[in-house]
Motif scaffolding. Structure first.
Motif, mmCIF file in Angstrom:
data_model
loop_
_atom_site.group_PDB
_atom_site.id
_atom_site.type_symbol
_atom_site.label_atom_id
_atom_site.label_comp_id
_atom_site.label_asym_id
_atom_site.label_seq_id
_atom_site.Cartn_x
_atom_site.Cartn_y
_atom_site.Cartn_z
ATOM 1 N N ARG A 5 -20.634 61.164 121.186
ATOM 2 C CA ARG A 5 -19.389 60.972 120.427
ATOM 3 C C ARG A 5 -18.934 59.519 120.499
ATOM 4 N NH1 ARG A 5 -14.573 65.172 120.757
ATOM 5 N NH2 ARG A 5 -13.919 63.646 119.215
ATOM 6 N N ARG A 6 -18.967 58.973 121.697
ATOM 7 C CA ARG A 6 -18.500 57.586 121.893
ATOM 8 C C ARG A 6 -19.289 56.609 121.034
ATOM 9 N NH1 ARG A 6 -18.661 54.488 127.768
ATOM 10 N NH2 ARG A 6 -18.523 52.339 126.968
ATOM 11 N N PHE A 7 -20.601 56.794 120.984
ATOM 12 C CA PHE A 7 -21.447 55.853 120.252
ATOM 13 C C PHE A 7 -21.778 56.328 118.832
ATOM 14 C CE2 PHE A 7 -22.288 54.702 124.692
ATOM 15 C CZ PHE A 7 -22.091 53.329 124.619
ATOM 16 N N GLU A 8 -21.202 57.462 118.439
ATOM 17 C CA GLU A 8 -21.417 58.026 117.100
ATOM 18 C C GLU A 8 -22.898 58.186 116.810
ATOM 19 O OE1 GLU A 8 -19.222 55.499 114.441
ATOM 20 O OE2 GLU A 8 -17.330 56.500 114.916
ATOM 21 N N LEU A 9 -23.588 58.811 117.769
ATOM 22 C CA LEU A 9 -25.025 59.053 117.641
ATOM 23 C C LEU A 9 -25.309 60.553 117.593
ATOM 24 C CD1 LEU A 9 -26.451 56.502 120.234
ATOM 25 C CD2 LEU A 9 -26.870 56.466 117.765
ATOM 26 N N LYS A 50 -17.611 67.379 119.462
ATOM 27 C CA LYS A 50 -18.134 67.342 118.099
ATOM 28 C C LYS A 50 -18.925 66.055 117.865
ATOM 29 C CE LYS A 50 -14.561 70.418 116.341
ATOM 30 N NZ LYS A 50 -15.463 71.576 116.432
ATOM 31 N N VAL A 51 -20.220 66.176 118.011
ATOM 32 C CA VAL A 51 -21.128 65.040 117.818
ATOM 33 C C VAL A 51 -21.587 65.011 116.356
ATOM 34 C CG1 VAL A 51 -21.886 65.194 120.215
ATOM 35 C CG2 VAL A 51 -23.181 66.385 118.436
ATOM 36 N N PRO A 52 -22.113 63.863 115.912
ATOM 37 C CA PRO A 52 -22.569 63.761 114.519
ATOM 38 C C PRO A 52 -23.954 64.375 114.289
ATOM 39 C CG PRO A 52 -22.724 61.621 115.575
ATOM 40 C CD PRO A 52 -22.098 62.547 116.574
ATOM 41 N N GLY A 53 -24.096 65.650 114.592
ATOM 42 C CA GLY A 53 -25.332 66.357 114.289
ATOM 43 C C GLY A 53 -26.477 65.981 115.206
ATOM 44 N N ALA A 68 -42.108 65.420 101.838
ATOM 45 C CA ALA A 68 -40.963 64.686 101.295
ATOM 46 C C ALA A 68 -39.643 65.227 101.823
ATOM 47 C CB ALA A 68 -40.995 64.745 99.766
ATOM 48 N N ALA A 69 -39.510 66.553 101.852
ATOM 49 C CA ALA A 69 -38.251 67.152 102.279
ATOM 50 C C ALA A 69 -37.976 66.910 103.753
ATOM 51 C CB ALA A 69 -38.258 68.650 101.977
ATOM 52 N N THR A 70 -38.977 67.118 104.589
ATOM 53 C CA THR A 70 -38.749 66.969 106.030
ATOM 54 C C THR A 70 -38.525 65.507 106.412
ATOM 55 O OG1 THR A 70 -41.152 67.000 106.426
ATOM 56 C CG2 THR A 70 -39.952 69.085 106.678
ATOM 57 N N ALA A 71 -39.182 64.581 105.724
ATOM 58 C CA ALA A 71 -38.931 63.164 105.987
ATOM 59 C C ALA A 71 -37.513 62.789 105.574
ATOM 60 C CB ALA A 71 -39.953 62.296 105.252
ATOM 61 N N ALA A 72 -37.068 63.311 104.427
ATOM 62 C CA ALA A 72 -35.701 63.043 103.979
ATOM 63 C C ALA A 72 -34.677 63.648 104.942
ATOM 64 C CB ALA A 72 -35.489 63.592 102.574
ATOM 65 N N ASN A 73 -34.976 64.831 105.459
ATOM 66 C CA ASN A 73 -34.072 65.465 106.423
ATOM 67 C C ASN A 73 -33.959 64.628 107.693
ATOM 68 O OD1 ASN A 73 -33.909 67.553 104.589
ATOM 69 N ND2 ASN A 73 -35.300 68.894 105.699
ATOM 70 N N ALA A 74 -35.101 64.109 108.165
ATOM 71 C CA ALA A 74 -35.088 63.272 109.363
ATOM 72 C C ALA A 74 -34.253 62.016 109.136
ATOM 73 C CB ALA A 74 -36.514 62.908 109.763
ATOM 74 N N ALA A 75 -34.412 61.404 107.977
ATOM 75 C CA ALA A 75 -33.642 60.198 107.674
ATOM 76 C C ALA A 75 -32.146 60.499 107.582
ATOM 77 C CB ALA A 75 -34.146 59.585 106.369
ATOM 78 N N ARG A 76 -31.815 61.674 107.092
ATOM 79 C CA ARG A 76 -30.394 62.044 106.982
ATOM 80 C C ARG A 76 -29.764 62.312 108.337
ATOM 81 N NH1 ARG A 76 -30.991 66.729 104.915
ATOM 82 N NH2 ARG A 76 -30.261 67.977 106.682
ATOM 83 N N VAL A 77 -30.478 63.051 109.189
ATOM 84 C CA VAL A 77 -29.893 63.462 110.465
ATOM 85 C C VAL A 77 -29.940 62.327 111.491
ATOM 86 C CG1 VAL A 77 -31.919 64.442 111.627
ATOM 87 C CG2 VAL A 77 -29.676 65.512 111.932
ATOM 88 N N PHE A 78 -30.845 61.360 111.291
ATOM 89 C CA PHE A 78 -30.914 60.180 112.146
ATOM 90 C C PHE A 78 -30.662 58.938 111.281
ATOM 91 C CE2 PHE A 78 -34.009 63.105 114.340
ATOM 92 C CZ PHE A 78 -33.250 63.303 115.492
ATOM 93 N N PRO A 79 -29.413 58.637 110.985
ATOM 94 C CA PRO A 79 -29.122 57.536 110.028
ATOM 95 C C PRO A 79 -29.655 56.172 110.450
ATOM 96 C CG PRO A 79 -27.163 58.885 110.435
ATOM 97 C CD PRO A 79 -28.183 59.328 111.423
ATOM 98 N N ALA A 80 -29.819 55.972 111.766
ATOM 99 C CA ALA A 80 -30.313 54.670 112.230
ATOM 100 C C ALA A 80 -31.836 54.582 112.210
ATOM 101 C CB ALA A 80 -29.810 54.394 113.647
ATOM 102 N N MET A 81 -32.504 55.669 111.855
ATOM 103 C CA MET A 81 -33.962 55.661 111.808
ATOM 104 C C MET A 81 -34.452 54.725 110.720
ATOM 105 S SD MET A 81 -36.590 58.887 111.292
ATOM 106 C CE MET A 81 -36.611 58.800 109.490
ATOM 107 N N ARG A 82 -35.500 53.996 111.030
ATOM 108 C CA ARG A 82 -36.097 53.130 110.013
ATOM 109 C C ARG A 82 -36.885 54.013 109.050
ATOM 110 N NH1 ARG A 82 -38.402 49.135 114.500
ATOM 111 N NH2 ARG A 82 -38.314 51.113 115.615
ATOM 112 N N VAL A 83 -36.411 54.085 107.829
ATOM 113 C CA VAL A 83 -37.010 54.986 106.850
ATOM 114 C C VAL A 83 -38.414 54.517 106.543
ATOM 115 C CG1 VAL A 83 -36.816 55.944 104.514
ATOM 116 C CG2 VAL A 83 -34.759 55.501 105.871
ATOM 117 N N PRO A 84 -39.416 55.410 106.647
ATOM 118 C CA PRO A 84 -40.817 55.032 106.378
ATOM 119 C C PRO A 84 -40.989 54.529 104.958
ATOM 120 C CG PRO A 84 -40.703 57.199 107.417
ATOM 121 C CD PRO A 84 -39.301 56.824 107.061
#
Length: 256
Positions: free
Chosen positions: A119-123, A144-147, A240-256
């Motif tokens: 929560r503190r680091f919004e991760l 309540k964490v950001p997912g 495509a779907a699972t990669a997009a889901n990963a990018a959504r749930v981990f916003p700081a992830m470097r999108v492939p």
């Protein structure tokens, strides 16, 4: 095809002899990216080394299976790494009520402390959950964490929906490949595809076709193919779907 392995312990000792070759093989087979979560303070620097060498993303956490190794000063260290090292998540953390001898109250202490940091680091958080889904849901409602991701999900449909409502994706990997894993396969086939991410958990949870050796990241394309077959959709759609889901749930992830 571009697949994301959302849970890979690339720093594990089982990969020491041929780590670079294994990652190269995975990349050649269509695995474009991975997240490597730490499990205890002693592995934080090893996980960082994986990012430097292989370009993967990382997470830092204190895993319930390593309860006896955790010390209060490790929370301060975790806080420092979360602040300075640009992880994509807090984790791997969670609760394990399956393995005997792991004190439940101590596990809950460490989980709550890490949820507060998330929560503190919004991760987002990467959760380990065995026979503990309802208890984890209780704490997620309090903190309540950001997912995040419930890795190696093996709960009920009701629990799956509860996690999804809280912004979580559910990780499916090697366990789904076994013909006898009917409940997990049913979940993989019927849960919303928008809530599913892929993982190996290498070197753990090996797939059906290689049950007696360490699970390697190049297994992910075949794991993805199993999911595609269970859902009756093209493999490209799963990727495509699972990669997009990963990018959504981990916003700081470097999108492939």
């Amino acid at each position: 095809m571009s697949l994301v392995d959302t849970h890979l312990h690339l720093d594990a000792a089982e990969f020491a002899a041929n780590r670079a070759q294994l990652w190269q093989q995975a990349r050649a087979g269509g695995v474009s990216h991975a997240i490597v979560p730490a499990v205890m303070a002693d592995t934080f620097d090893e996980v960082l080394a994986m990012r430097e060498q292989f370009g993967v993303d990382v997470a830092f956490g204190l895993h319930p299976l390593y309860l006896v190794q955790h010390r209060d000063e490790h929370l301060a260290l975790l806080t420092d790494y979360l602040a300075r090292q640009r992880p994509v998540a807090v984790g791997e953390c969670g609760l394990d009520f399956f393995v005997p001898g792991l004190d439940p109250q101590q596990q809950e202490y460490w989980l709550q402390a890490q949820l507060k940091l998330a929560r503190r680091f919004e991760l987002p958080v990467i959760l380990h959950a065995r026979r503990s889904h309802d208890r984890i849901l209780k704490y997620l409602r309090q903190h309540k964490v950001p997912g995040g991701v419930v890795h190696a999900f093996n709960g009920s449909v009701q629990q799956a929906n509860a996690f999804i409502e809280l912004g979580f994706c559910l990780g499916f990997g090697g366990a789904m490949t076994y013909q006898g894993s009917q409940r997990i396969r049913r979940l993989a086939a019927t849960l919303p595809l928008s809530a599913i991410v892929l993982e190996t958990d290498g070197p753990d949870i090996p797939p059906e076709w290689a049950p007696a050796v360490p699970n390697t990241p190049d297994n992910l394309p075949r794991i993805a193919a199993v999911l595609a077959a269970l859902r009756g959709v093209p493999l490209a759609d799963i990727a495509a779907a699972t990669a997009a889901n990963a990018a959504r749930v981990f916003p700081a992830m470097r999108v492939p």
